[in-house]
Design a protein around this motif. Sequence first.
Motif, PDB file in Angstrom:
ATOM      1  N   PRO A   1      22.566  85.955 -50.861  1.00 51.68           N
ATOM      2  CA  PRO A   1      22.489  87.409 -51.022  1.00 51.68           C
ATOM      3  C   PRO A   1      22.935  87.848 -52.416  1.00 51.68           C
ATOM      4  O   PRO A   1      23.888  87.319 -52.983  1.00 51.68           O
ATOM      5  CB  PRO A   1      23.442  87.941 -49.950  1.00 51.68           C
ATOM      6  CG  PRO A   1      23.580  86.823 -48.975  1.00 51.68           C
ATOM      7  CD  PRO A   1      23.441  85.561 -49.763  1.00 51.68           C
ATOM      8  N   THR A   2      22.223  88.815 -52.958  1.00 51.91           N
ATOM      9  CA  THR A   2      22.603  89.385 -54.252  1.00 51.91           C
ATOM     10  C   THR A   2      23.758  90.352 -54.053  1.00 51.91           C
ATOM     11  O   THR A   2      23.690  91.235 -53.199  1.00 51.91           O
ATOM     12  CB  THR A   2      21.418  90.122 -54.883  1.00 51.91           C
ATOM     13  OG1 THR A   2      20.321  89.218 -55.020  1.00 51.91           O
ATOM     14  CG2 THR A   2      21.801  90.692 -56.242  1.00 51.91           C
ATOM     15  N   PRO A   3      24.861  90.185 -54.789  1.00 51.30           N
ATOM     16  CA  PRO A   3      26.000  91.088 -54.617  1.00 51.30           C
ATOM     17  C   PRO A   3      25.604  92.540 -54.865  1.00 51.30           C
ATOM     18  O   PRO A   3      24.816  92.841 -55.771  1.00 51.30           O
ATOM     19  CB  PRO A   3      27.003  90.610 -55.673  1.00 51.30           C
ATOM     20  CG  PRO A   3      26.604  89.203 -55.968  1.00 51.30           C
ATOM     21  CD  PRO A   3      25.121  89.149 -55.803  1.00 51.30           C
ATOM     22  N   THR A   4      26.129  93.421 -54.030  1.00 48.78           N
ATOM     23  CA  THR A   4      25.862  94.839 -54.214  1.00 48.78           C
ATOM     24  C   THR A   4      26.651  95.379 -55.397  1.00 48.78           C
ATOM     25  O   THR A   4      27.569  94.742 -55.895  1.00 48.78           O
ATOM     26  CB  THR A   4      26.237  95.621 -52.947  1.00 48.78           C
ATOM     27  OG1 THR A   4      27.600  95.308 -52.600  1.00 48.78           O
ATOM     28  CG2 THR A   4      25.334  95.221 -51.788  1.00 48.78           C
TER      29      THR A   4
ATOM     30  N   GLU B   1      52.968  90.756 -60.911  1.00 46.89           N
ATOM     31  CA  GLU B   1      51.777  91.548 -60.623  1.00 46.89           C
ATOM     32  C   GLU B   1      50.592  90.827 -61.280  1.00 46.89           C
ATOM     33  O   GLU B   1      50.711  90.314 -62.396  1.00 46.89           O
ATOM     34  CB  GLU B   1      51.932  92.960 -61.193  1.00 46.89           C
ATOM     35  CG  GLU B   1      50.781  93.886 -60.894  1.00 46.89           C
ATOM     36  CD  GLU B   1      50.992  95.262 -61.508  1.00 46.89           C
ATOM     37  OE1 GLU B   1      51.140  96.236 -60.762  1.00 46.89           O
ATOM     38  OE2 GLU B   1      51.021  95.333 -62.758  1.00 46.89           O
ATOM     39  N   VAL B   2      49.449  90.758 -60.578  1.00 48.19           N
ATOM     40  CA  VAL B   2      48.285  90.066 -61.129  1.00 48.19           C
ATOM     41  C   VAL B   2      47.066  90.983 -61.085  1.00 48.19           C
ATOM     42  O   VAL B   2      46.910  91.808 -60.177  1.00 48.19           O
ATOM     43  CB  VAL B   2      47.983  88.755 -60.371  1.00 48.19           C
ATOM     44  CG1 VAL B   2      49.102  87.757 -60.547  1.00 48.19           C
ATOM     45  CG2 VAL B   2      47.715  89.020 -58.899  1.00 48.19           C
ATOM     46  N   TYR B   3      46.211  90.803 -62.081  1.00 45.21           N
ATOM     47  CA  TYR B   3      44.958  91.548 -62.161  1.00 45.21           C
ATOM     48  C   TYR B   3      43.946  90.970 -61.179  1.00 45.21           C
ATOM     49  O   TYR B   3      43.850  89.749 -61.008  1.00 45.21           O
ATOM     50  CB  TYR B   3      44.413  91.470 -63.590  1.00 45.21           C
ATOM     51  CG  TYR B   3      42.963  91.859 -63.735  1.00 45.21           C
ATOM     52  CD1 TYR B   3      42.567  93.193 -63.697  1.00 45.21           C
ATOM     53  CD2 TYR B   3      41.990  90.874 -63.915  1.00 45.21           C
ATOM     54  CE1 TYR B   3      41.236  93.544 -63.831  1.00 45.21           C
ATOM     55  CE2 TYR B   3      40.656  91.210 -64.069  1.00 45.21           C
ATOM     56  CZ  TYR B   3      40.279  92.556 -64.013  1.00 45.21           C
ATOM     57  OH  TYR B   3      38.958  92.905 -64.148  1.00 45.21           O
ATOM     58  N   LEU B   4      43.177  91.843 -60.523  1.00 40.73           N
ATOM     59  CA  LEU B   4      42.151  91.413 -59.580  1.00 40.73           C
ATOM     60  C   LEU B   4      40.768  91.643 -60.195  1.00 40.73           C
ATOM     61  O   LEU B   4      40.408  92.769 -60.534  1.00 40.73           O
ATOM     62  CB  LEU B   4      42.268  92.179 -58.262  1.00 40.73           C
ATOM     63  CG  LEU B   4      43.556  91.968 -57.459  1.00 40.73           C
ATOM     64  CD1 LEU B   4      43.486  92.741 -56.143  1.00 40.73           C
ATOM     65  CD2 LEU B   4      43.803  90.487 -57.193  1.00 40.73           C
ATOM     66  N   GLU B   5      40.015  90.570 -60.287  1.00 40.64           N
ATOM     67  CA  GLU B   5      38.670  90.659 -60.841  1.00 40.64           C
ATOM     68  C   GLU B   5      37.700  91.193 -59.783  1.00 40.64           C
ATOM     69  O   GLU B   5      37.620  90.636 -58.680  1.00 40.64           O
ATOM     70  CB  GLU B   5      38.200  89.285 -61.298  1.00 40.64           C
ATOM     71  CG  GLU B   5      36.774  89.268 -61.822  1.00 40.64           C
ATOM     72  CD  GLU B   5      36.269  87.867 -62.096  1.00 40.64           C
ATOM     73  OE1 GLU B   5      35.086  87.721 -62.449  1.00 40.64           O
ATOM     74  OE2 GLU B   5      37.061  86.912 -61.932  1.00 40.64           O
ATOM     75  N   PRO B   6      36.946  92.258 -60.087  1.00 47.86           N
ATOM     76  CA  PRO B   6      35.964  92.771 -59.110  1.00 47.86           C
ATOM     77  C   PRO B   6      34.786  91.813 -58.980  1.00 47.86           C
ATOM     78  O   PRO B   6      34.291  91.259 -59.963  1.00 47.86           O
ATOM     79  CB  PRO B   6      35.539  94.104 -59.714  1.00 47.86           C
ATOM     80  CG  PRO B   6      35.812  93.990 -61.177  1.00 47.86           C
ATOM     81  CD  PRO B   6      37.000  93.089 -61.315  1.00 47.86           C
ATOM     82  N   LEU B   7      34.345  91.598 -57.726  1.00 45.01           N
ATOM     83  CA  LEU B   7      33.220  90.712 -57.450  1.00 45.01           C
ATOM     84  C   LEU B   7      31.998  91.458 -56.965  1.00 45.01           C
ATOM     85  O   LEU B   7      30.868  91.123 -57.327  1.00 45.01           O
ATOM     86  CB  LEU B   7      33.613  89.664 -56.396  1.00 45.01           C
ATOM     87  CG  LEU B   7      34.775  88.740 -56.744  1.00 45.01           C
ATOM     88  CD1 LEU B   7      35.087  87.833 -55.570  1.00 45.01           C
ATOM     89  CD2 LEU B   7      34.446  87.920 -57.983  1.00 45.01           C
ATOM     90  N   ALA B   8      32.228  92.444 -56.105  1.00 42.27           N
ATOM     91  CA  ALA B   8      31.134  93.220 -55.522  1.00 42.27           C
ATOM     92  C   ALA B   8      31.739  94.500 -54.966  1.00 42.27           C
ATOM     93  O   ALA B   8      32.935  94.775 -55.159  1.00 42.27           O
ATOM     94  CB  ALA B   8      30.427  92.422 -54.432  1.00 42.27           C
ATOM     95  N   ALA B   9      30.939  95.285 -54.263  1.00 40.11           N
ATOM     96  CA  ALA B   9      31.444  96.524 -53.686  1.00 40.11           C
ATOM     97  C   ALA B   9      32.604  96.220 -52.743  1.00 40.11           C
ATOM     98  O   ALA B   9      32.464  95.399 -51.827  1.00 40.11           O
ATOM     99  CB  ALA B   9      30.329  97.233 -52.934  1.00 40.11           C
ATOM    100  N   HIS B  10      33.730  96.827 -52.989  1.00 40.46           N
ATOM    101  CA  HIS B  10      34.932  96.694 -52.148  1.00 40.46           C
ATOM    102  C   HIS B  10      35.519  95.291 -52.158  1.00 40.46           C
ATOM    103  O   HIS B  10      36.389  94.984 -51.350  1.00 40.46           O
ATOM    104  CB  HIS B  10      34.640  97.110 -50.699  1.00 40.46           C
ATOM    105  CG  HIS B  10      33.816  98.348 -50.566  1.00 40.46           C
ATOM    106  ND1 HIS B  10      34.249  99.582 -51.017  1.00 40.46           N
ATOM    107  CD2 HIS B  10      32.571  98.546 -50.054  1.00 40.46           C
ATOM    108  CE1 HIS B  10      33.308 100.484 -50.776  1.00 40.46           C
ATOM    109  NE2 HIS B  10      32.280  99.878 -50.205  1.00 40.46           N
TER     110      HIS B  10
END
Length: 535
Positions: free
Chosen positions: A355-358, A398-407
């Motif tokens: 599936p293509t990430p949204t 504290e760590v940074y969170l990399e966005p992958l897809a919606a939510h």
Amino acid sequence: IRIFSLVLLFCNGAFAQKATQLDSLIYQYYQANQPGVAVTVIHQSETVYTQRIGLANLEHQVPISDSTAFCLASVSKQFTAYLALLLAQEGKLDMQADIRDYLPELAELPYKITAVQLANHTHGLPNVSELVKVKGFGQADRLWHRDVVDMALRIASINFRPGENYQYNNTGYVLLAEIIERQTDMPFQEALEQYIFQPLGMTATLAESSPNQLVKNKAYSYALRNGEYYRYDSNIMTNGSAGIRTTIADMTIWAKHFQATFADSRSPFARMVENSVLNNGERLAYGLGLETKNYRGTRAVFHGGGTAGYRAYTLHLPEHNFSVVVLGNTNDYWPMKLAYEIVDLYLDKQLQPVPTPTAIIPELEPYTGTYQQIPGTYLQFATRNDSLFFSTLLAEWEVYLEPLAAHTFAYPFYPEARFVFTSDRVELYIANFAYEYPRAAPVLQHYAPEALTNFTGFYRNESLNTIYEILVEDGELVARHPINYDIKLRGLADDTFISQVHFFGQLRFQKDAVGQVTQFELSAQHMKGLVFQKL
């Protein structure tokens, strides 16, 4: 027949062309002068690929080979379940019977638990792996299987009513192994040998009975810390839930046996892959020692294992007669990822597209806040400079969170792990496990020094026969144990304290009618309300 032979010849030829690509894939993760892995790929009951890379022993520079014996950790559970079902077919074990009939030491348990519930993790018993840590045993300490069994047979409380929930842990399989010993009148190791290993010709496979046992061609366990490898021993023996050592050659035999018998309704595998069902009718992905899911439109049957630096993963795609086994001896998390990458390499055109990430939603404010599911563990999320950051309550990091897809955001401590947010919770996916954390609103409460002294004293848990001293140091409450390190406690409301130690997550103190503290109840990830009486 001629057309089928030509098709099979074409498929085998196409698979052969994948070997070079798969070599390159494995070399991305592992090197010849480091701990490594053994890999096998089976299609239509034929081995189409096998590879070994890395060292079984760094000190003596012993390379991994087909005869290197790896620890399977929790992949051992499928052998225990298979053996139990064989005994059930012989009438030596009733999988639906009350385990108190087999284990009278557990007569005080409030509810019936069946052998099936031991094997599908719906039994509700606390996890012996956490109980041994509460008692003061660490990964490197020597603990015989008999000691763990004795501890499990003293369990007097449960986390939830059997069949009402699913909670993966090791207790069920430790007790199932004990039942097998009593019903066969032979050591668990001998029962495995007689019923499984010998008939299948798995001559290099054994269940370790002691941390002192000599194992031929043993792969040693390592951990990577600050760029250097260290020995990372596991000396706690828990037969049934873990403890099996085997080679990639023997696991190839086991995978071929799965492919050859999976479709036979009389085979234990047919029962092991059936979804378990909770009391409310909810179906679980877990069966008996094996788990199933949909992967790119096809059924995947799998189980992973990890203890100390050992990693193991078995993966079957029954509709394609395709299996992958990966065994390793370092504390990374690549074997599971590698197994699915191998499936993608060999079967990509036969599976549904990935599936293509949204689209990623830039608004981060809805995700901020505190979430809690495990007693004492609170996840915190905050935004800064259009980025989302993660920490835990009480943490100084504290760590940074990399966005992958919606939510969806990457969980940075494990490969392929991720946070997925919904309107009222966050779901954490690590390997094959999913943890749900609803929103929470904990309030840290400051207790004056004189108030903290009300909680001090010595507290004993009878079933574990272990004592903690609760004392005040530098204005904070501390739990002290003869073996474990001191555990700092921070106060919440209602005489509740939490820590950053996973097996000592939350303490809730109880008082009598005149306000004197009489006990505390300890709860953690797989342990609820373990009572420590004040002495």
